[in-house]
Design an enzyme around this catalytic site. Structure first.
Site, PDB file in Angstrom:
ATOM      1  N   LYS A 108       0.712  -1.230  -0.226  1.00 44.85           N
ATOM      2  CA  LYS A 108       0.065  -0.250  -0.075  1.00 44.85           C
ATOM      3  C   LYS A 108       0.727   1.501  -0.106  1.00 44.85           C
ATOM      4  O   LYS A 108       1.729   1.525   0.655  1.00 44.85           O
ATOM      5  CB  LYS A 108      -0.858  -0.074   1.664  1.00 44.85           C
ATOM      6  N   SER A 126      -9.079   3.173   3.033  1.00 48.09           N
ATOM      7  CA  SER A 126      -8.480   4.007   2.431  1.00 48.09           C
ATOM      8  C   SER A 126      -7.186   2.544   1.545  1.00 48.09           C
ATOM      9  O   SER A 126      -6.415   2.635   0.668  1.00 48.09           O
ATOM     10  CB  SER A 126      -7.339   5.254   3.530  1.00 48.09           C
ATOM     11  N   SER A 165     -10.239   0.994   7.335  1.00 48.61           N
ATOM     12  CA  SER A 165      -9.252   1.484   6.153  1.00 48.61           C
ATOM     13  C   SER A 165      -8.742  -0.267   5.106  1.00 48.61           C
ATOM     14  O   SER A 165      -8.884  -0.168   3.695  1.00 48.61           O
ATOM     15  CB  SER A 165      -8.013   2.150   6.533  1.00 48.61           C
TER      16      SER A 165
END
Length: 484
Positions: free
Chosen positions: A77, A152, A176
């Protein structure tokens, strides 16, 4: 015959172990899929193809096959730093930042034998629960490109759902991992605070953010989580590592066996109910009933429950969210102009807070943690909707008004942040689809250290509903023959 990406991550690992496919071949397979499929999806912000090929050869030649992720591709990520790879954090402010050192989570996944293919997209500094940023294209939902992927860890979810990766690590500070998993029809697991040594949450503001897996199946999520916990096998040696007493068994075993009967709470209340108008869509309630019926038919006990009203939560969580943005490295007007309006609003609000404001908020959330755990303690796990609404259309969130944007995020996903505050584990399961073909999921909240129970429950429901065989429209594209 099935192509490698049509197999589960566990099946791919088993094929690697048997020598039916090599790490280099599997890496090339996924690099080809990314090149063909990702241009319209926005899953990746960078693809490090040359480094991935070099890494795959290293794993193949020099690392023992017994490593828990031996030869399996994944992607970092873009909130995680990998030495020599740009880390943009979803922001125009960080476009030129290239870290010299890798984060602990990156090192842990490398030590487990994984092969990173690049960076998955994230919203600016991971602050919103949707992945639409001015720094690049939005992460589009593989079930419907007009819908967002959540956030996210939105890019990670898109990559896994579109079969561009077997699974992916994400981070979860208010939902997230679980929000994009639910939006994209995946399993997403937020571990207990302290469970993952390299991203434990213990050293984070409010103890909120931890690392967790996004995957197509419960077993795949457990496979990745085990590698996060103890990448070299055995008990992790780390200051921020917590485990239930006597619990050294791999979580994958619980996910594969899927055994046990449990007492479950069923809850549709949240910590936000008294401050915001929370309306649960019929599609979310229908998904909840699918899970309720499934668990009831398997002999689990179910009982409705509700949270006690508590007006301390909302102002305290807002304070922590704003305080977390205060340290963004935008110290000049020129740098601030590069930030998106929501980020700028959060940062400036955070910088207006006093030390007393922050101390009071932390104390309030600590008290809420104790209360939340006490209220749910009679259950082995508590079942809630994953999201209150269907996956949101791209552009749905207010891009200018911070207060309205915050309210929209709360109304979309009211059931996730209270789990971060409490430090409890939670798993999202993709139980059904709407009439329009959009995935809808449920969340199971566990006891402290209760990941094995969540995985066992998830495996039982997965066997009944068979969601691992559902394929989004965007999961097509080039494939290789089945492992030889």
């Amino acid at each position: 015959m099935a192509a490698p990406h049509e197999l589960t991550a566990l099946e791919q690992w088993q094929a690697l172990q048997r020598g039916e496919i090599s790490p280099t071949e599997l890496t090339e397979h996924y690099l080809g899929r990314i090149e063909a499929q990702d241009s319209g999806l926005g899953a990746f912000v960078s693809v490090t193809a040359d480094a991935a090929r070099k890494r795959a050869r290293f794993v193949e030649q020099l690392m023992p096959r017994s490593m828990p992720l031996w030869g399996l591709p994944f992607a970092d990520k873009d909130l995680q730093s990998r030495a020599g790879v740009p880390a943009r954090f979803g922001s125009r402010l960080m476009q030129d930042y290239v870290p010299a050192e890798s984060d602990d989570l990156v090192l842990a996944l490398d030590a487990a034998g994984g092969v990173s293919l690049g960076k998955t997209s994230t919203p600016e500094f991971g602050l919103p629960s949707y992945t639409e940023t001015l720094a690049g294209p939005p992460a589009r939902n593989p079930w419907d490109r007009s819908r967002g992927a959540g956030g996210s860890s939105g890019g990670a979810a898109v990559a896994v759902a579109a079969r561009l990766l077997p699974f992916a690590p994400g981070s979860d500070g208010g939902g997230s991992v679980r929000i994009p998993a639910a939006a994209c029809g995946l399993v997403g697991l937020k571990p207990s605070r302290g469970r993952v040594p390299s991203s434990s949450g213990i050293n984070a503001l409010g103890g909120l953010s931890v690392a967790g897996p996004l995957a197509r199946t419960v077993a795949d999520a457990a496979l990745l989580l085990d590698a996060m916990i103890a990448p070299r096998g055995g008990h992790p040696q780390h200051l921020y590592s917590l485990r239930p007493p006597g619990d050294d068994a791999p979580l994958l075993a619980a996910a594969v066996r899927g055994e046990g009967r449990f007492q479950l709470g069923v809850m549709t209340t949240s910590a936000w109910d008294d401050a915001y108008p929370i309306e649960i869509a019929p599609e979310a309630l229908a998904a909840l009933m699918v899970a309720v019926d499934g668990f009831a038919s398997m002999g689990h006990g179910l009982e409705e429950t509700a949270l006690e009203p508590d007006d301390s939560y909302v102002p305290a969580f807002r304070t922590i969210w704003q305080a977390g943005a205060a340290g963004i490295p935008a110290d000049t007007p020129e740098q601030e102009k590069l930030l998106e309006p929501l980020t700028r609003w959060l940062m400036n609000r955070g910088r207006e807070l006093s030390a007393r404001d922050l101390a009071q908020a932390l104390a309030a959330l600590s008290a809420y943690e104790r209360s939340f755990i006490r209220q749910l303690s009679r259950f082995d796990a508590v079942l809630t909707p994953a999201l209150a609404l269907t996956p949101r259309p791209l552009g749905w969130y207010d891009a200018v008004d911070g207060e309205r944007n915050f309210a929209q995020q709360v109304q979309y996903t009211p059931f996730t942040s209270m789990v971060n505050v409490s430090g409890l584990p939670a798993i999202v399961l993709p139980v059904t689809e709407t009439g329009a073909g959009l995935p809808m999921g449920v969340q199971l909240i566990g006891r402290p250290g209760g990941e094995a129970t969540l995985l066992a429950l998830g495996a039982q429901l997965e066997r009944r509903l068979q969601w691992q065989h559902r394929t989004p429209p965007e999961a097509g594209g080039p494939g290789l023959p089945c492992p030889r």
